[in-house]
Design a protein around this motif. Structure first.
Motif, PDB file in Angstrom:
ATOM      1  N   UNK A   1      -5.257  -1.621  19.733  1.00 21.46           N
ATOM      2  CA  UNK A   1      -3.924  -1.115  20.074  1.00 21.46           C
ATOM      3  C   UNK A   1      -3.430  -0.112  19.039  1.00 21.46           C
ATOM      4  N   UNK A   2      -4.334   0.289  18.132  1.00 20.06           N
ATOM      5  CA  UNK A   2      -3.971   1.270  17.109  1.00 20.06           C
ATOM      6  C   UNK A   2      -3.246   0.660  15.920  1.00 20.06           C
ATOM      7  N   UNK A   3      -2.995  -0.653  15.958  1.00 25.43           N
ATOM      8  CA  UNK A   3      -2.241  -1.278  14.862  1.00 25.43           C
ATOM      9  C   UNK A   3      -3.114  -1.741  13.709  1.00 25.43           C
ATOM     10  N   UNK A   4      -4.438  -1.566  13.833  1.00 24.14           N
ATOM     11  CA  UNK A   4      -5.325  -2.010  12.751  1.00 24.14           C
ATOM     12  C   UNK A   4      -5.092  -1.144  11.510  1.00 24.14           C
ATOM     13  N   UNK A   5      -5.124  -1.794  10.349  1.00 24.95           N
ATOM     14  CA  UNK A   5      -4.774  -1.100   9.106  1.00 24.95           C
ATOM     15  C   UNK A   5      -5.983  -0.849   8.225  1.00 24.95           C
ATOM     16  N   UNK A   6      -5.979   0.325   7.604  1.00 22.80           N
ATOM     17  CA  UNK A   6      -6.985   0.670   6.607  1.00 22.80           C
ATOM     18  C   UNK A   6      -6.283   1.380   5.453  1.00 22.80           C
ATOM     19  N   UNK A   7      -7.039   1.621   4.384  1.00 17.96           N
ATOM     20  CA  UNK A   7      -6.547   2.412   3.258  1.00 17.96           C
ATOM     21  C   UNK A   7      -7.366   3.699   3.223  1.00 17.96           C
ATOM     22  N   UNK A   8      -6.726   4.808   3.549  1.00 21.00           N
ATOM     23  CA  UNK A   8      -7.437   6.099   3.557  1.00 21.00           C
ATOM     24  C   UNK A   8      -7.315   6.751   2.186  1.00 21.00           C
ATOM     25  N   UNK A   9      -8.471   6.980   1.579  1.00 26.02           N
ATOM     26  CA  UNK A   9      -8.489   7.538   0.229  1.00 26.02           C
ATOM     27  C   UNK A   9      -9.213   8.879   0.290  1.00 26.02           C
ATOM     28  N   UNK A  10      -8.611   9.883  -0.355  1.00 21.16           N
ATOM     29  CA  UNK A  10      -9.154  11.239  -0.276  1.00 21.16           C
ATOM     30  C   UNK A  10     -10.428  11.367  -1.104  1.00 21.16           C
ATOM     31  N   UNK A  11     -11.346  12.177  -0.583  1.00 21.91           N
ATOM     32  CA  UNK A  11     -12.663  12.279  -1.230  1.00 21.91           C
ATOM     33  C   UNK A  11     -12.569  12.846  -2.658  1.00 21.91           C
TER      34      UNK A  11
ATOM     35  N   UNK B   1      -3.953   2.472  -2.226  1.00 20.90           N
ATOM     36  CA  UNK B   1      -2.891   1.470  -2.353  1.00 20.90           C
ATOM     37  C   UNK B   1      -1.795   1.687  -1.327  1.00 20.90           C
ATOM     38  N   UNK B   2      -2.101   2.519  -0.316  1.00 22.06           N
ATOM     39  CA  UNK B   2      -1.070   2.902   0.658  1.00 22.06           C
ATOM     40  C   UNK B   2      -1.668   2.742   2.060  1.00 22.06           C
ATOM     41  N   UNK B   3      -1.454   1.566   2.664  1.00 23.51           N
ATOM     42  CA  UNK B   3      -2.061   1.327   3.968  1.00 23.51           C
ATOM     43  C   UNK B   3      -1.512   2.209   5.074  1.00 23.51           C
ATOM     44  N   UNK B   4      -2.350   2.481   6.062  1.00 19.42           N
ATOM     45  CA  UNK B   4      -1.904   3.215   7.256  1.00 19.42           C
ATOM     46  C   UNK B   4      -2.587   2.582   8.459  1.00 19.42           C
ATOM     47  N   UNK B   5      -1.946   2.685   9.619  1.00 21.67           N
ATOM     48  CA  UNK B   5      -2.637   2.189  10.817  1.00 21.67           C
ATOM     49  C   UNK B   5      -3.495   3.315  11.381  1.00 21.67           C
ATOM     50  N   UNK B   6      -4.485   2.903  12.178  1.00 19.96           N
ATOM     51  CA  UNK B   6      -5.367   3.882  12.813  1.00 19.96           C
ATOM     52  C   UNK B   6      -4.564   4.752  13.784  1.00 19.96           C
ATOM     53  N   UNK B   7      -3.584   4.127  14.462  1.00 20.15           N
ATOM     54  CA  UNK B   7      -2.724   4.883  15.367  1.00 20.15           C
ATOM     55  C   UNK B   7      -1.936   5.953  14.625  1.00 20.15           C
ATOM     56  N   UNK B   8      -1.433   5.580  13.444  1.00 19.86           N
ATOM     57  CA  UNK B   8      -0.677   6.525  12.610  1.00 19.86           C
ATOM     58  C   UNK B   8      -1.577   7.690  12.171  1.00 19.86           C
ATOM     59  N   UNK B   9      -2.778   7.379  11.730  1.00 16.79           N
ATOM     60  CA  UNK B   9      -3.716   8.425  11.311  1.00 16.79           C
ATOM     61  C   UNK B   9      -3.952   9.397  12.462  1.00 16.79           C
TER      62      UNK B   9
ATOM     63  N   UNK C   1      -7.760  -5.714   9.755  1.00 20.45           N
ATOM     64  CA  UNK C   1      -7.032  -5.048   8.663  1.00 20.45           C
ATOM     65  C   UNK C   1      -7.823  -5.206   7.365  1.00 20.45           C
ATOM     66  N   UNK C   2      -8.003  -4.112   6.635  1.00 21.87           N
ATOM     67  CA  UNK C   2      -8.500  -4.230   5.261  1.00 21.87           C
ATOM     68  C   UNK C   2      -7.644  -3.297   4.416  1.00 21.87           C
ATOM     69  N   UNK C   3      -6.802  -3.889   3.622  1.00 23.50           N
ATOM     70  CA  UNK C   3      -5.858  -3.120   2.813  1.00 23.50           C
ATOM     71  C   UNK C   3      -6.056  -3.543   1.366  1.00 23.50           C
ATOM     72  N   UNK C   4      -6.257  -2.543   0.505  1.00 28.79           N
ATOM     73  CA  UNK C   4      -6.747  -2.853  -0.839  1.00 28.79           C
ATOM     74  C   UNK C   4      -5.674  -2.916  -1.897  1.00 28.79           C
ATOM     75  N   UNK C   5      -5.936  -3.736  -2.894  1.00 28.76           N
ATOM     76  CA  UNK C   5      -5.172  -3.638  -4.130  1.00 28.76           C
ATOM     77  C   UNK C   5      -5.901  -2.672  -5.067  1.00 28.76           C
ATOM     78  N   UNK C   6      -5.259  -1.601  -5.479  1.00 26.40           N
ATOM     79  CA  UNK C   6      -5.912  -0.648  -6.386  1.00 26.40           C
ATOM     80  C   UNK C   6      -5.684  -0.978  -7.860  1.00 26.40           C
ATOM     81  N   UNK C   7      -5.119  -2.160  -8.150  1.00 24.17           N
ATOM     82  CA  UNK C   7      -4.648  -2.450  -9.515  1.00 24.17           C
ATOM     83  C   UNK C   7      -5.757  -2.505 -10.558  1.00 24.17           C
TER      84      UNK C   7
ATOM     85  N   UNK D   1      -1.691  12.472  -1.703  1.00 26.57           N
ATOM     86  CA  UNK D   1      -0.854  11.758  -0.730  1.00 26.57           C
ATOM     87  C   UNK D   1      -1.429  11.909   0.674  1.00 26.57           C
ATOM     88  N   UNK D   2      -1.144  10.922   1.542  1.00 28.34           N
ATOM     89  CA  UNK D   2      -1.747  10.953   2.880  1.00 28.34           C
ATOM     90  C   UNK D   2      -1.269  12.170   3.682  1.00 28.34           C
ATOM     91  N   UNK D   3       0.007  12.518   3.595  1.00 27.63           N
ATOM     92  CA  UNK D   3       0.513  13.662   4.369  1.00 27.63           C
ATOM     93  C   UNK D   3      -0.187  14.940   3.926  1.00 27.63           C
TER      94      UNK D   3
END
Ligand code: UD1
Length: 344
Positions: free
Chosen positions: A238-248, A276-284, A310-316, A329-331
């Protein structure tokens, strides 16, 4: 540097070069990642066409090497189980051959490209049972549109949280199993040689030079390829699955920090490489379609059995111990990626 002519590898080589390292690239030009012949150089570094499973060949390039950055691997879910031997061959036999050659050559520093797929599902909390580990979702649930993971004890919906590096390993696909095996092999190697290994668990990497749409591509490349062809991105579930998109470029910076860390310690340590900033697949899909000026996404309700919710990471840990923090930033990243060239 193995796999230095690939998507992530190219950016890592560039960062290493800019930091003053002298790099030799080993890459076999695997057809899962390359549709064109390999270039002779990447960011000024020579490319040696070599499969990491070729022990004598690998031994031949290790003379004078201080450290190995091992990115060569087959990634993604693949097509079907006929892919499994090649995943195990490239990722696990390849790593074993490399480790043996490094031990013989006296090379004791290794940065390993691992993946968040080693966790399976991310971290979850049940209101009644606290932290829980949901099992794989059933076909019946997925087919009925019940996509959210549920508590293994009481069956109620669970709340996703941040997964840290101490989470148990729970691979859910053949590819994920090969990444876990790579981690274990390198840990055993570190113990036996007294060497230093930093394993970087990449979350969902995106950015310029991503391979075009193949069964081995991540979702960002799938969406971008569709938009380039004038088609709507197809959002599964439904597009609500979450991931953490990190730039190459952030991933490349993490590799530099990891390489430095192998110069000061010994033993084996894993780090999430994430924004450290989750986004949904639908949002992406929506943001990428908007930035590309292409058709709006369609939510299809399709599902893939090996997918996690959902796989959302702690970057700490990477921040405190490696001094690595993602800065794109994602935008901004999406605005660039919407028009950036893909790998042909
Ligand atoms: C991805 C990579 C994996 C890598 C990991 C961490 C692939 C195939 N997967 O895993 O190799 O180790 O990131 O960097 O390269 N989806 C759609 N539409 C599509 C394709 C996928 O909606 O056309 C959805 C999937 O159902 C899933 C999500 O997007 O929910 C992410 O899919 P994908 O990028 O393929 O896999 P990851 O499990 O995130």
């Amino acid at each position: 540097m193995t796999g230095g002519a690939g998507f992530i590898g190219t950016h890592v080589v560039t960062a290493l070069h800019d930091a003053g390292h002298r790099v030799t690239i080993v890459d076999c030009g695997h057809p899962g990642a390359h549709r064109r012949p390999l270039p002779d150089t990447v960011a000024g570094a020579p490319v040696v066409r070599l499969d990491v499973r070729d022990g004598p060949g690998v031994a031949g390039v290790l003379a004078g090497v201080d450290a190995v950055v091992h990115q060569a691997a087959m990634v993604g879910l693949g097509v079907d189980l006929d892919d499994l031997p090649e995943y195990v061959g490239c990722n696990d036999l390849g790593t074993a051959v490399l480790l043996a050659a490094m031990a013989r050559a006296g090379v004791h520093r290794l940065v390993l490209a691992s993946s968040m797929v080693v966790y399976g599902e991310g971290a979850y909390v049940c209101a009644g049972h606290g932290p829980v580990r949901p099992g794989p979702r059933t076909v019946a649930d997925l087919a009925a549109g019940r996509f959210e993971a549920t508590c293994p004890s009481c069956g109620v919906a669970v709340t996703p949280g941040l997964v840290d590096e101490d989470a148990p390993l729970d691979p859910r696909s053949g590819y994920a199993a090969t990444k876990v095996a790579q981690e274990h092999l390198t840990a055993a190697w570190a113990r036996q040689t007294g060497g230093a290994v930093v394993a970087l668990r990449y979350h969902n990497v995106y950015g310029p030079g991503m391979p075009r749409d193949t069964p081995y591509s991540g979702v960002a490349a799938m969406f971008r390829s569709a938009l380039e062809a004038g088609q709507a991105p197809r959002v599964f579930e439904d597009g609500g699955q979450r991931r953490d998109f990190v730039h190459v470029r952030d991933v490349a910076a993490a590799n530099l920090a990891a390489l430095d860390a192998t110069g000061t310690g010994t033993g084996w340590r894993a780090y999430n490489v994430a924004s450290g900033r989750p986004a949904t697949i639908g949002q992406l899909a929506t943001e990428l379609a908007r930035a590309a000026g292409g058709p709006s996404p369609v939510v299809t309700g399709e599902f893939r059995l090996a997918d996690v919710r959902h796989v959302v990471a702690s970057p700490t840990r990477a921040e405190t111990e490696l001094g690595f923090r993602a800065v794109v930033g994602l935008a901004d990243g999406i605005a660039e990626f919407a028009h950036a060239p893909l790998r042909g």
